[in-house]
Design a protein around this motif. Structure first.
Motif, mmCIF file in Angstrom:
data_model
loop_
_atom_site.group_PDB
_atom_site.id
_atom_site.type_symbol
_atom_site.label_atom_id
_atom_site.label_comp_id
_atom_site.label_asym_id
_atom_site.label_seq_id
_atom_site.Cartn_x
_atom_site.Cartn_y
_atom_site.Cartn_z
ATOM 1 N N LEU A 52 -0.401 -6.572 -8.961
ATOM 2 C CA LEU A 52 -1.377 -5.745 -8.198
ATOM 3 C C LEU A 52 -1.747 -4.673 -9.106
ATOM 4 O O LEU A 52 -1.462 -3.992 -10.003
ATOM 5 N N ALA A 53 -3.173 -4.329 -8.689
ATOM 6 C CA ALA A 53 -3.742 -3.246 -9.636
ATOM 7 C C ALA A 53 -2.803 -1.963 -9.509
ATOM 8 O O ALA A 53 -2.791 -1.166 -10.445
ATOM 9 N N GLU A 54 -2.614 -1.606 -8.246
ATOM 10 C CA GLU A 54 -1.642 -0.433 -8.067
ATOM 11 C C GLU A 54 -0.329 -0.894 -8.002
ATOM 12 O O GLU A 54 0.499 -0.950 -6.751
ATOM 13 N N LYS A 55 0.239 -1.195 -9.204
ATOM 14 C CA LYS A 55 1.578 -1.953 -9.020
ATOM 15 C C LYS A 55 2.814 -0.802 -8.814
ATOM 16 O O LYS A 55 2.779 0.206 -9.691
ATOM 17 N N PRO A 56 3.579 -1.142 -8.128
ATOM 18 C CA PRO A 56 4.756 -0.203 -7.889
ATOM 19 C C PRO A 56 5.979 -0.447 -9.087
ATOM 20 O O PRO A 56 5.493 -1.342 -9.838
ATOM 21 N N ASP A 98 6.037 3.116 -3.826
ATOM 22 C CA ASP A 98 6.371 3.428 -4.957
ATOM 23 C C ASP A 98 7.350 2.717 -5.742
ATOM 24 O O ASP A 98 7.447 2.308 -7.178
ATOM 25 N N ALA A 110 0.742 -1.247 0.062
ATOM 26 C CA ALA A 110 -0.040 0.186 -0.188
ATOM 27 C C ALA A 110 0.851 1.410 0.004
ATOM 28 O O ALA A 110 1.789 1.215 0.903
ATOM 29 N N GLY A 111 0.601 2.046 -0.991
ATOM 30 C CA GLY A 111 1.522 3.420 -1.139
ATOM 31 C C GLY A 111 2.951 3.194 -1.566
ATOM 32 O O GLY A 111 3.677 4.168 -1.376
#
Ligand code: PMT
Length: 220
Positions: free
Chosen positions: A135-139, A89, A86-87
């Motif tokens: 992940l949908a919010e892939k770093p 980068d 989560a979060g």
């Protein structure tokens, strides 16, 4: 107020080996010392990043000014990685994760029998870096490839198969670099091409790699 190439960015790094229990006294693992991953974590801190180091069992002291999470198994490393995604980068997978673990952990110490052979059954561990990269919010996701042959070809396959943004190919057939050594020499590969970095200390290499990741992340 922190300055540096990664100021305000969250960097999560996995390091060291994982350890998979066979019975209460035995396990399977590998020769990763954690030196490469810890050096990257130190360099990320110096670059101003909010840094999380998720480490398997090593003999090293945790660097200052970062969040340190100690794990033992691949499954624990995955759970910590997902929690920290989560979060995040930039995610850097420097750990040497056991590809397989024993299907069953014997409750009691396995006794020697009259048989000459002993067979253990193994099951595949989850792929941590591939899970993060899916992940949908892939770093911005960086993997390592430790190979004893066909270094570049195998690393390129891992880059594609695991959907990584960048991979660091590590030739473990060369003495003086790689597992447990103080130095390393690597080839950095992404979809734009490849770049060799000759042998130097893991600390020096880590600073150069972190600068490179910061640049590539910015451009991504
Ligand atoms: O710790 P040191 O002694 O300093 O040594 C450093 C190192 C040689 C361990 C390090 O530089 C290195 O190459 N790490 C990756 C070792 C490895 O297990 O590579 P691999 O080719 O098996 O895995 C490829 C990538 O997938 C790696 O980024 C690995 O972290 C990741 N992986 C692998 C299996 C798995 N189940 N989950 C993963 O995330």
């Amino acid at each position: 107020f922190v300055t540096g190439a990664l100021a305000g960015k969250k960097v999560v790094i996995t390091a060291g080996p994982t350890r998979e229990a066979i019975d209460p006294v035995r396990y399977i693992s590998n020769h990763s010392s954690g030196k490469m991953g810890y050096a990257l974590a130190q360099a990320a801190v110096e670059a101003g990043a909010q840094t999380v180091l998720i480490s398997g069992p090593t003999q090293l002291a945790a660097p200052d000014r970062l969040e340190f999470i100690a794990v033992t198994t691949a499954e624990e490393m995955l759970a910590a990685s997902l929690q920290q995604a989560a979060g995040c980068d930039v995610f850097i997978a420097a750990a040497a994760v056991a590809d397989y673990r024993p299907v069953q952990v014997a409750a009691q110490k396995i006794k020697k029998t009259g048989d000459a052979n002993l067979t253990l059954e193994f099951v595949k561990n989850p792929d941590i870096v591939a899970t993060i990269a899916a992940l949908a919010e892939k770093p911005f996701t960086v993997g390592f490839a430790a190979e004893s042959e066909n270094l570049i070809a195998y690393a390129q396959q891992k880059l594609a198969r695991k959907n990584l943004d960048l991979i660091i190919a590590n030739n473990i057939a060369v003495t003086g670099i790689g597992f447990n050594a103080d130095d390393n020499a690597v080839t950095v590969i992404d979809k734009t091409g490849q770049q060799e970095i000759s042998q130097r200390s893991k600390q020096q290499l880590a600073r150069e790699l972190i600068a490179l990741f910061a640049q590539k992340f910015k451009d991504s």
